[in-house]
Design an enzyme around this catalytic site. Structure first.
Site, PDB file in Angstrom:
ATOM      1  N   LYS A   8     -57.609 -30.776 -14.457  1.00 22.20           N
ATOM      2  CA  LYS A   8     -57.056 -29.546 -15.333  1.00 22.20           C
ATOM      3  C   LYS A   8     -56.423 -28.555 -14.392  1.00 22.20           C
ATOM      4  O   LYS A   8     -55.294 -28.345 -14.736  1.00 22.20           O
ATOM      5  CB  LYS A   8     -58.470 -28.769 -15.621  1.00 22.20           C
ATOM      6  CG  LYS A   8     -58.101 -27.276 -15.985  1.00 22.20           C
ATOM      7  CD  LYS A   8     -59.426 -26.596 -16.258  1.00 22.20           C
ATOM      8  CE  LYS A   8     -59.257 -25.357 -16.656  1.00 22.20           C
ATOM      9  NZ  LYS A   8     -58.992 -24.384 -15.192  1.00 22.20           N
ATOM     10  N   ASN A   9     -56.754 -28.276 -13.347  1.00 18.74           N
ATOM     11  CA  ASN A   9     -55.939 -27.231 -12.631  1.00 18.74           C
ATOM     12  C   ASN A   9     -54.507 -27.957 -11.861  1.00 18.74           C
ATOM     13  O   ASN A   9     -53.665 -27.019 -11.768  1.00 18.74           O
ATOM     14  CB  ASN A   9     -56.751 -26.747 -11.259  1.00 18.74           C
ATOM     15  CG  ASN A   9     -57.908 -25.645 -11.812  1.00 18.74           C
ATOM     16  OD1 ASN A   9     -57.755 -25.433 -12.955  1.00 18.74           O
ATOM     17  ND2 ASN A   9     -58.825 -25.400 -10.920  1.00 18.74           N
ATOM     18  N   CYS A  43     -60.711 -17.265 -17.601  1.00 19.83           N
ATOM     19  CA  CYS A  43     -62.005 -16.814 -17.387  1.00 19.83           C
ATOM     20  C   CYS A  43     -62.319 -15.832 -16.728  1.00 19.83           C
ATOM     21  O   CYS A  43     -61.730 -15.387 -15.559  1.00 19.83           O
ATOM     22  CB  CYS A  43     -62.872 -18.212 -16.510  1.00 19.83           C
ATOM     23  SG  CYS A  43     -63.453 -19.404 -17.521  1.00 19.83           S
ATOM     24  N   ARG A  45     -59.313 -10.708 -11.143  1.00 18.03           N
ATOM     25  CA  ARG A  45     -58.456 -11.648 -10.599  1.00 18.03           C
ATOM     26  C   ARG A  45     -57.182 -11.067 -10.491  1.00 18.03           C
ATOM     27  O   ARG A  45     -56.094 -11.307 -11.323  1.00 18.03           O
ATOM     28  CB  ARG A  45     -58.474 -12.883 -11.489  1.00 18.03           C
ATOM     29  CG  ARG A  45     -60.066 -13.416 -11.384  1.00 18.03           C
ATOM     30  CD  ARG A  45     -60.028 -14.588 -12.152  1.00 18.03           C
ATOM     31  NE  ARG A  45     -59.770 -15.928 -11.819  1.00 18.03           N
ATOM     32  CZ  ARG A  45     -59.954 -16.959 -12.416  1.00 18.03           C
ATOM     33  NH1 ARG A  45     -60.312 -16.978 -13.584  1.00 18.03           N
ATOM     34  NH2 ARG A  45     -59.338 -18.026 -12.026  1.00 18.03           N
ATOM     35  N   ASP A  74     -65.594 -23.391  -7.997  1.00 16.23           N
ATOM     36  CA  ASP A  74     -65.820 -23.882  -9.510  1.00 16.23           C
ATOM     37  C   ASP A  74     -67.187 -24.958  -9.547  1.00 16.23           C
ATOM     38  O   ASP A  74     -67.303 -25.300 -10.552  1.00 16.23           O
ATOM     39  CB  ASP A  74     -64.385 -24.681  -9.800  1.00 16.23           C
ATOM     40  CG  ASP A  74     -63.273 -23.913 -10.252  1.00 16.23           C
ATOM     41  OD1 ASP A  74     -63.767 -22.482 -10.158  1.00 16.23           O
ATOM     42  OD2 ASP A  74     -62.141 -23.947 -10.258  1.00 16.23           O
ATOM     43  N   ARG A 124     -62.504 -25.535 -23.002  1.00 14.48           N
ATOM     44  CA  ARG A 124     -61.155 -25.238 -22.074  1.00 14.48           C
ATOM     45  C   ARG A 124     -60.807 -26.337 -20.965  1.00 14.48           C
ATOM     46  O   ARG A 124     -59.793 -26.696 -20.544  1.00 14.48           O
ATOM     47  CB  ARG A 124     -61.220 -23.978 -21.229  1.00 14.48           C
ATOM     48  CG  ARG A 124     -61.123 -22.655 -22.165  1.00 14.48           C
ATOM     49  CD  ARG A 124     -60.939 -21.517 -21.450  1.00 14.48           C
ATOM     50  NE  ARG A 124     -59.997 -21.806 -20.205  1.00 14.48           N
ATOM     51  CZ  ARG A 124     -60.413 -21.388 -19.021  1.00 14.48           C
ATOM     52  NH1 ARG A 124     -61.531 -20.500 -18.701  1.00 14.48           N
ATOM     53  NH2 ARG A 124     -59.610 -21.578 -18.040  1.00 14.48           N
TER      54      ARG A 124
HETATM   55  C1  UD1 Z   1     -57.621 -21.201  -9.008  1.00 16.73           C
HETATM   56  C2  UD1 Z   1     -58.383 -22.062  -9.965  1.00 16.73           C
HETATM   57  C3  UD1 Z   1     -59.970 -21.656 -10.399  1.00 16.73           C
HETATM   58  C4  UD1 Z   1     -60.658 -21.657  -9.022  1.00 16.73           C
HETATM   59  C5  UD1 Z   1     -59.820 -20.758  -8.067  1.00 16.73           C
HETATM   60  C6  UD1 Z   1     -60.607 -20.636  -6.546  1.00 16.73           C
HETATM   61  C7  UD1 Z   1     -56.423 -22.808 -11.336  1.00 16.73           C
HETATM   62  C8  UD1 Z   1     -55.834 -22.696 -12.654  1.00 16.73           C
HETATM   63  N1  UD1 Z   1     -57.526 -22.011 -11.186  1.00 16.73           N
HETATM   64  O1  UD1 Z   1     -57.839 -19.934  -9.531  1.00 16.73           O
HETATM   65  O2  UD1 Z   1     -60.503 -22.718 -11.072  1.00 16.73           O
HETATM   66  O3  UD1 Z   1     -61.991 -20.912  -9.246  1.00 16.73           O
HETATM   67  O4  UD1 Z   1     -58.642 -21.075  -7.753  1.00 16.73           O
HETATM   68  O5  UD1 Z   1     -60.865 -22.060  -6.132  1.00 16.73           O
HETATM   69  O6  UD1 Z   1     -56.193 -23.477 -10.241  1.00 16.73           O
HETATM   70  N2  UD1 Z   1     -56.583 -13.011  -5.007  1.00 16.73           N
HETATM   71  C9  UD1 Z   1     -56.080 -12.004  -4.751  1.00 16.73           C
HETATM   72  N3  UD1 Z   1     -54.813 -11.668  -4.794  1.00 16.73           N
HETATM   73  C10 UD1 Z   1     -53.863 -12.562  -5.774  1.00 16.73           C
HETATM   74  C11 UD1 Z   1     -54.579 -13.869  -6.092  1.00 16.73           C
HETATM   75  C12 UD1 Z   1     -55.714 -14.084  -5.664  1.00 16.73           C
HETATM   76  O7  UD1 Z   1     -56.725 -11.069  -3.945  1.00 16.73           O
HETATM   77  O8  UD1 Z   1     -52.789 -12.415  -5.833  1.00 16.73           O
HETATM   78  C13 UD1 Z   1     -58.146 -13.437  -4.543  1.00 16.73           C
HETATM   79  C14 UD1 Z   1     -58.790 -13.775  -5.924  1.00 16.73           C
HETATM   80  O9  UD1 Z   1     -59.448 -12.384  -6.143  1.00 16.73           O
HETATM   81  C15 UD1 Z   1     -60.191 -14.775  -5.269  1.00 16.73           C
HETATM   82  C16 UD1 Z   1     -59.176 -15.182  -4.209  1.00 16.73           C
HETATM   83  O10 UD1 Z   1     -58.124 -14.909  -3.849  1.00 16.73           O
HETATM   84  O11 UD1 Z   1     -60.862 -13.696  -4.533  1.00 16.73           O
HETATM   85  C17 UD1 Z   1     -58.784 -16.841  -4.685  1.00 16.73           C
HETATM   86  O12 UD1 Z   1     -58.264 -16.924  -6.141  1.00 16.73           O
HETATM   87  P1  UD1 Z   1     -57.255 -17.805  -6.212  1.00 16.73           P
HETATM   88  O13 UD1 Z   1     -57.355 -19.024  -5.301  1.00 16.73           O
HETATM   89  O14 UD1 Z   1     -55.976 -17.118  -6.439  1.00 16.73           O
HETATM   90  O15 UD1 Z   1     -57.699 -18.463  -7.659  1.00 16.73           O
HETATM   91  P2  UD1 Z   1     -56.799 -18.843  -8.904  1.00 16.73           P
HETATM   92  O16 UD1 Z   1     -55.501 -19.239  -8.614  1.00 16.73           O
HETATM   93  O17 UD1 Z   1     -56.999 -17.787  -9.828  1.00 16.73           O
END
Ligand code: UD1
Length: 421
Positions: free
Chosen positions: A22-23, A117, A122, A307, A400
């Site tokens: 999915k990701n 989610c 986030r 996850d 999803r």
């Molecule tokens: C992706 C995955 C999700 C998974 C997550 C962590 C996809 C579509 N989704 O989500 O399933 O749970 O990785 O493995 O690939 N953060 C910040 N600032 C930012 C971005 C992130 O502070 O600009 C923080 C977030 O709050 C979190 C951490 O960084 O604590 C990791 O987030 P991130 O790896 O970005 O998750 P997603 O890409 O949203």
């Protein structure tokens, strides 16, 4: 409203085939905008997040056909709309990848803030920091992010992420693909789907090296060309079936996986007492359902994935002894499912980032409600391992991200039905 009705107590036996990740799919489909022509993507999971993304891309003028199941052909020669419908964008988190793709190809993007989610706040500050360093002017309102070319133009740069973020790494990789010069992302995320996106883009003519390490280099190219690409298997879907067998007991061959991607998960299940046998592209799991306690801390890849937190927690609720589960990526994630597991008889005490889980002989079926995608998967596993009937509500979350979950679970002996209420 549909719900899942799970009757617990069956051991799981047979074979299950894992779908495309999915990701990876939700990154690669928007990345097709960068191709500026035709490409064919295979092993695309048929899940609602992908269907929404296809609707978004179609509404922007990307020609899309699905000549056979799990294959998507995209033609991004001519986009007619550079703005995606906000009501669709808000339905899924990964729609923010449109920002990187549009910025790179059209030097501008206006994208509604994403949904998905809501298990934590986030932020996307790291994505926006990356775009700024590439020369974009970023205007952020409560509803939109508006990117335009800044006064010095767009070009490659060195970007050091303050947090290891999958989304920011993906978005910056995409944004840099068609910009002049070299971009270096430091402290990049290393998840398998980041490598998959880099492989997709490189197949189409991009010049990306280092994906899968913490330094990714993107040397911008003028254009990409078409091609065919096959998405990797879904690490988390595979982990979910492995956890289901560990908790409910049984003997299942989980097919179409990359065992290397699964090590962070299988090592913990083995520690808890399941027998794991790796093959080239399959994993056999045997479990008596009698597990013992362990300690897990979620971390970015190659650590234990956040996850899989909820699914391993279910295994802990049934494991002899006291397990410790620490969340280091999304602190509030426990609240998506722990109350529901407690209603099923689980003994879980949450203290900040850590849950202390004391294993019980049995869980009992209950009426429960999924609060997010992986929480929903965990409640299904709990239902399979519990005595009696569990009814899981809010299953749109599960749909999803899990292709044909009812068919797949049923094929290995689970008693689970989707019921319209
Ligand atoms: C992706 C995955 C999700 C998974 C997550 C962590 C996809 C579509 N989704 O989500 O399933 O749970 O990785 O493995 O690939 N953060 C910040 N600032 C930012 C971005 C992130 O502070 O600009 C923080 C977030 O709050 C979190 C951490 O960084 O604590 C990791 O987030 P991130 O790896 O970005 O998750 P997603 O890409 O949203």
């Amino acid at each position: 409203m549909a719900i899942y009705e799970v009757t617990g107590g069956n051991r799981l036996h047979g074979e299950v085939t894992i779908s495309g990740a999915k990701n990876a799919a939700v990154a690669i489909l928007p990345a097709a905008i960068l191709v500026g022509g035709k490409c064919r993507v295979e092993n695309v999971p048929d899940i609602s997040d992908v269907r929404i993304l296809i609707d978004i891309l179609r509404s922007m003028g990307v020609g899309i056909t699905q000549p056979e199941p799990n294959v998507v052909e995209l033609d991004s020669s001519e986009l007619t709309q550079l703005e995606a419908p906000a009501e669709l964008v808000r339905k899924m988190r990964a729609s923010y990848y449109l920002m990187g793709a549009l910025l790179s190809r059209y030097h501008k993007a206006k994208v509604a803030l994403p949904g998905g989610c809501n298990f934590a706040s986030r932020p996307i500050d790291q994505h926006l920091k990356g775009f700024r360093l590439l020369g974009a002017q970023v205007e952020e309102t409560e509803e939109y992010v508006n990117l335009t070319e800044g006064e010095f133009g767009l070009c490659g740069n060195r970007i050091s992420l303050d947090v290891v973020s999958v989304g920011a790494t993906v978005n910056i990789m995409m944004a840099a693909t068609l910009l002049p010069g070299q971009t270096v992302i430091e402290n990049a995320a290393k998840e398998p789907h980041i490598v998959d996106l880099a492989n997709f883009l490189n197949t189409m003519g991009a010049r990306i090296t280092g994906a899968g390490t913490d330094t990714v280099k993107i040397r911008g190219v003028e254009r990409l060309q078409g091609g065919t690409y096959t998405i990797i298997p879904d690490q988390i879907e595979a982990g979910t079936y492995l956890a289901a067998v560990a908790a409910a007991g049984g003997d299942v061959l989980v097919k179409n996986v990359i065992p290397k991607h699964m090590e962070c998960i299988t090592s913990k299940l083995a520690e808890m007492g399941a027998r794991i046998t790796n093959f080239d592209d399959a994993i056999r799991i045997q479990s008596t359902g009698k597990l013992h306690d362990t300690t897990v801390k979620t971390r970015p890849y190659p650590g234990f994935p956040t996850d899989m937190q909820a699914q391993i927690c279910v295994c802990m609720t049934l494991a002899k002894g006291v397990s410790k589960l620490t969340e280091s990526v999304y602190e509030t994630r426990f609240f998506g499912y722990c109350t529901e597991l407690q209603n099923m008889g689980a003994d879980i005490i949450i203290n900040g980032k850590t849950a202390i889980v004391t294993g019980q002989e049995k869980l009992r079926g209950a009426e429960v409600s999924a609060k997010d995608l992986r929480a929903g998967a965990a409640l299904i596993i709990a239902g399979l391992a519990a005595e009696g009937i569990t009814r899981v509500r809010n299953i749109h979350f599960v749909e999803r991200g899990y292709e044909n979950i009812i068919e797949k679970m049923t094929s290995i002996g689970a008693d689970i039905r989707r019921i319209e209420e």
